[in-house]
Design an enzyme around this catalytic site. Structure first.
Site, mmCIF file in Angstrom:
data_model
loop_
_atom_site.group_PDB
_atom_site.id
_atom_site.type_symbol
_atom_site.label_atom_id
_atom_site.label_comp_id
_atom_site.label_asym_id
_atom_site.label_seq_id
_atom_site.Cartn_x
_atom_site.Cartn_y
_atom_site.Cartn_z
ATOM 1 N N ASP A 128 0.816 -1.208 0.000
ATOM 2 C CA ASP A 128 0.000 0.000 0.000
ATOM 3 C C ASP A 128 0.854 1.264 0.000
ATOM 4 O O ASP A 128 2.069 1.215 0.165
ATOM 5 C CB ASP A 128 -0.943 0.006 1.211
ATOM 6 C CG ASP A 128 -0.267 -0.470 2.497
ATOM 7 O OD1 ASP A 128 0.939 -0.177 2.680
ATOM 8 O OD2 ASP A 128 -0.926 -1.126 3.322
ATOM 9 N N ASN A 181 -7.933 -3.009 14.536
ATOM 10 C CA ASN A 181 -9.296 -3.344 14.116
ATOM 11 C C ASN A 181 -9.328 -4.528 13.153
ATOM 12 O O ASN A 181 -10.359 -4.823 12.553
ATOM 13 C CB ASN A 181 -9.980 -2.128 13.483
ATOM 14 C CG ASN A 181 -9.289 -1.655 12.204
ATOM 15 O OD1 ASN A 181 -8.282 -2.226 11.781
ATOM 16 N ND2 ASN A 181 -9.830 -0.614 11.596
ATOM 17 N N GLU A 231 -9.907 -2.045 5.413
ATOM 18 C CA GLU A 231 -10.605 -1.762 6.657
ATOM 19 C C GLU A 231 -11.821 -2.679 6.827
ATOM 20 O O GLU A 231 -12.250 -3.342 5.880
ATOM 21 C CB GLU A 231 -11.044 -0.293 6.672
ATOM 22 C CG GLU A 231 -9.904 0.715 6.577
ATOM 23 C CD GLU A 231 -9.173 0.903 7.901
ATOM 24 O OE1 GLU A 231 -9.311 0.066 8.809
ATOM 25 O OE2 GLU A 231 -8.447 1.910 8.028
ATOM 26 N N HIS A 285 -7.451 -4.877 10.352
ATOM 27 C CA HIS A 285 -7.174 -4.623 8.936
ATOM 28 C C HIS A 285 -5.829 -5.215 8.532
ATOM 29 O O HIS A 285 -4.915 -5.318 9.347
ATOM 30 C CB HIS A 285 -7.251 -3.123 8.599
ATOM 31 C CG HIS A 285 -6.120 -2.291 9.088
ATOM 32 N ND1 HIS A 285 -6.264 -1.305 10.031
ATOM 33 C CD2 HIS A 285 -4.802 -2.251 8.745
ATOM 34 C CE1 HIS A 285 -5.112 -0.706 10.237
ATOM 35 N NE2 HIS A 285 -4.202 -1.274 9.475
#
Length: 242
Positions: free
Chosen positions: A67, A137, A144, A139
């Site tokens: 990314d 979380n 996400e 990811h």
């Protein structure tokens, strides 16, 4: 999928660095999927030590990063281009620059960039080893919660929790990019082998959800249950409680 507690983050990082080095030394045209962030710092530090010690020829090694932030040019000190240069490519400057691939988060047309990067991976891949961290979380990459499990490389709107977690790298939270270009979940799953690292108590909840053995779109990392060759290495603090 197997979750292994290697005790300390240092030992786990060294182990994964050794696995990357072994792949590179056994196959001189290996394709590696690389990640960034705090979790990977020691992995690259140990990998550089191994490369220097053994003077490995890496001129045919090809890399694909997960990314990049939207809006940061490659020279920005917080871009993942800069991260990879500082952590690996400048530390062992024998890689072929034309074989080092990172999404362009500053492209004029980001939709075209996502298609270009996905096509590049499809043409040149699959990668031999994909390394991953995991967000609090759940990811992976910048995928996400709620990300389509069939997603290809795409533009991501970062959640507030991710923006907050990444703010430590910027002068203030206002400066943290709100979007990123990320490999999709289906892109990640194309790798032959996947290694995920998680360190620290803040990652424990995500690892515990990952250990529940079912795919849950609210926890993107659980898509890894659909892959036949996944290894997860944690330290004592991130290890799931029995």
């Amino acid at each position: 999928m197997k979750i292994t507690n290697l005790g300390t983050s240092g030992y786990a990082s060294f182990y994964v660095a050794c696995e990357l080095y072994k792949q590179m030394s056994q196959q001189n045209h290996s394709k590696l999927g690389l990640a960034t962030g705090g979790t990977m710092v020691d992995v690259y530090r140990f990998l550089v030590q191994l490369l220097r010690k053994n003077k490995l020829d890496v001129s045919e090694i090809e890399t694909f990063n997960l990314d990049e932030y939207v809006g940061l040019d490659a020279q920005h000190e917080q871009s993942y281009h800069s991260y990879m240069n500082e952590m690996l490519f400048k530390q062992y400057p024998y890689f072929n620059p034309s074989l080092l691939h990172i999404p362009n988060g500053d492209a004029d047309n980001l939709n075209d960039e996502t298609k270009r990067y996905e096509q590049l991976i499809n043409q040149k891949g699959p990668v031999d080893i994909q390394i991953l961290g995991i967000g609090e979380n759940g990811h992976i990459g910048f995928n996400e919660p709620g990300t389509d499990i069939n997603s290809a490389t795409h533009i991501v709107d970062l959640t507030e929790s991710t923006i907050s977690a990444n703010s430590r790298y910027f002068d203030n939270e206002v400066d943290v990019p709100k979007q990123a270009v990320s490999m999709g979940l289906s892109t990640i799953l194309k790798a032959h082998r996947i290694i995920l690292l998680a360190f620290g108590e803040k990652k424990r909840a995500a690892i515990e959800k990952l250990a529940e053995n079912e795919v849950n779109s609210d926890v993107p990392a659980t898509i890894l249950h659909a892959h036949p060759n996944v290894e997860i290495y944690v330290d004592d603090e991130a290890a799931p409680r029995l």
